[in-house]
Design a protein around this motif. Structure first.
Motif, PDB file in Angstrom:
ATOM      1  N   LEU A  21       0.832  -1.192   0.000  1.00 36.99           N
ATOM      2  CA  LEU A  21       0.000   0.000   0.000  1.00 36.99           C
ATOM      3  C   LEU A  21       0.870   1.247   0.000  1.00 36.99           C
ATOM      4  O   LEU A  21       1.872   1.319   0.693  1.00 36.99           O
ATOM      5  N   THR A  22       0.447   2.228  -0.780  1.00 39.82           N
ATOM      6  CA  THR A  22       1.139   3.513  -0.843  1.00 39.82           C
ATOM      7  C   THR A  22       0.483   4.495   0.124  1.00 39.82           C
ATOM      8  O   THR A  22      -0.588   4.218   0.685  1.00 39.82           O
ATOM      9  N   LYS A  23       1.092   5.633   0.289  1.00 40.16           N
ATOM     10  CA  LYS A  23       0.502   6.687   1.113  1.00 40.16           C
ATOM     11  C   LYS A  23      -0.846   7.104   0.539  1.00 40.16           C
ATOM     12  O   LYS A  23      -1.805   7.318   1.278  1.00 40.16           O
ATOM     13  N   ILE A  24      -0.939   7.176  -0.762  1.00 42.75           N
ATOM     14  CA  ILE A  24      -2.208   7.538  -1.415  1.00 42.75           C
ATOM     15  C   ILE A  24      -3.268   6.481  -1.123  1.00 42.75           C
ATOM     16  O   ILE A  24      -4.416   6.810  -0.835  1.00 42.75           O
ATOM     17  N   ASP A  25      -2.904   5.189  -1.181  1.00 43.24           N
ATOM     18  CA  ASP A  25      -3.842   4.117  -0.837  1.00 43.24           C
ATOM     19  C   ASP A  25      -4.369   4.309   0.585  1.00 43.24           C
ATOM     20  O   ASP A  25      -5.571   4.195   0.835  1.00 43.24           O
ATOM     21  N   SER A  26      -3.467   4.584   1.517  1.00 47.92           N
ATOM     22  CA  SER A  26      -3.861   4.779   2.917  1.00 47.92           C
ATOM     23  C   SER A  26      -4.830   5.950   3.063  1.00 47.92           C
ATOM     24  O   SER A  26      -5.815   5.857   3.803  1.00 47.92           O
ATOM     25  N   GLU A  27      -4.571   7.028   2.354  1.00 41.67           N
ATOM     26  CA  GLU A  27      -5.457   8.193   2.404  1.00 41.67           C
ATOM     27  C   GLU A  27      -6.820   7.858   1.809  1.00 41.67           C
ATOM     28  O   GLU A  27      -7.858   8.284   2.327  1.00 41.67           O
ATOM     29  N   GLN A  28      -6.838   7.078   0.735  1.00 40.03           N
ATOM     30  CA  GLN A  28      -8.099   6.694   0.111  1.00 40.03           C
ATOM     31  C   GLN A  28      -8.895   5.746   1.011  1.00 40.03           C
ATOM     32  O   GLN A  28     -10.122   5.857   1.096  1.00 40.03           O
ATOM     33  N   ILE A  29      -8.217   4.818   1.677  1.00 37.12           N
ATOM     34  CA  ILE A  29      -8.899   3.922   2.620  1.00 37.12           C
ATOM     35  C   ILE A  29      -9.506   4.744   3.755  1.00 37.12           C
ATOM     36  O   ILE A  29     -10.655   4.515   4.154  1.00 37.12           O
ATOM     37  N   HIS A  30      -8.763   5.703   4.271  1.00 39.62           N
ATOM     38  CA  HIS A  30      -9.249   6.565   5.339  1.00 39.62           C
ATOM     39  C   HIS A  30     -10.511   7.302   4.905  1.00 39.62           C
ATOM     40  O   HIS A  30     -11.517   7.334   5.632  1.00 39.62           O
ATOM     41  N   ALA A  31     -10.485   7.890   3.728  1.00 39.96           N
ATOM     42  CA  ALA A  31     -11.649   8.614   3.205  1.00 39.96           C
ATOM     43  C   ALA A  31     -12.824   7.658   2.986  1.00 39.96           C
ATOM     44  O   ALA A  31     -13.978   8.001   3.290  1.00 39.96           O
ATOM     45  N   PHE A  32     -12.550   6.477   2.469  1.00 39.66           N
ATOM     46  CA  PHE A  32     -13.596   5.479   2.247  1.00 39.66           C
ATOM     47  C   PHE A  32     -14.276   5.115   3.569  1.00 39.66           C
ATOM     48  O   PHE A  32     -15.506   5.094   3.661  1.00 39.66           O
ATOM     49  N   LEU A  33     -13.481   4.823   4.594  1.00 41.44           N
ATOM     50  CA  LEU A  33     -14.043   4.451   5.893  1.00 41.44           C
ATOM     51  C   LEU A  33     -14.880   5.582   6.488  1.00 41.44           C
ATOM     52  O   LEU A  33     -15.978   5.343   6.999  1.00 41.44           O
ATOM     53  N   HIS A  34     -14.389   6.809   6.410  1.00 45.55           N
ATOM     54  CA  HIS A  34     -15.162   7.939   6.916  1.00 45.55           C
ATOM     55  C   HIS A  34     -16.483   8.073   6.163  1.00 45.55           C
ATOM     56  O   HIS A  34     -17.518   8.334   6.767  1.00 45.55           O
ATOM     57  N   GLY A  35     -16.447   7.899   4.856  1.00 51.03           N
ATOM     58  CA  GLY A  35     -17.660   7.983   4.058  1.00 51.03           C
ATOM     59  C   GLY A  35     -18.679   6.921   4.431  1.00 51.03           C
ATOM     60  O   GLY A  35     -19.879   7.197   4.514  1.00 51.03           O
ATOM     61  N   ARG A  36     -18.219   5.715   4.655  1.00 48.46           N
ATOM     62  CA  ARG A  36     -19.134   4.620   5.005  1.00 48.46           C
ATOM     63  C   ARG A  36     -19.707   4.773   6.412  1.00 48.46           C
ATOM     64  O   ARG A  36     -20.806   4.319   6.691  1.00 48.46           O
ATOM     65  N   LEU A  37     -18.966   5.412   7.304  1.00 46.92           N
ATOM     66  CA  LEU A  37     -19.416   5.543   8.693  1.00 46.92           C
ATOM     67  C   LEU A  37     -20.197   6.829   8.962  1.00 46.92           C
ATOM     68  O   LEU A  37     -20.729   7.007  10.051  1.00 46.92           O
TER      69      LEU A  37
END
Length: 61
Positions: A21-37
Motif C-alpha cells: 500500500l502507498t501513502k495515497i492508498d492509505s489516504e483513500q482507505i481513510h476517506a472510504f471508511l469515513h464515508g461509510r461511517l
C-alpha cells in the motif's frame, strides 16, 4: 492497492488489500471508511489481508 468487496450488503462492507500500500492508498482507505461511517450506522467490516505485502516506503527527493 485496495478495493471494496461485499458491495451488495448494507450492514457490512469489505476491503481487500493486495501488494504494497502507498501513502495515497492509505489516504483513500481513510476517506472510504469515513464515508461509510457517516450515516451513523455501525456496519461490520471484513478485511482481507491474504495478499497484503506491507507498505511502500516513501520516496526521497
Amino acid at each position: 492497492m485496495f478495493k471494496e468487496i461485499l458491495t451488495a450488503h448494507d450492514n457490512v462492507f469489505g476491503l481487500v488489500c493486495e501488494g504494497k500500500l502507498t501513502k495515497i492508498d492509505s489516504e483513500q482507505i481513510h476517506a472510504f471508511l469515513h464515508g461509510r461511517l457517516e450515516g451513523g450506522t455501525k456496519p461490520g467490516l471484513v478485511l482481507d489481508l491474504t495478499q497484503f505485502e506491507g507498505y511502500e516506503k516513501p520516496r526521497r527527493c
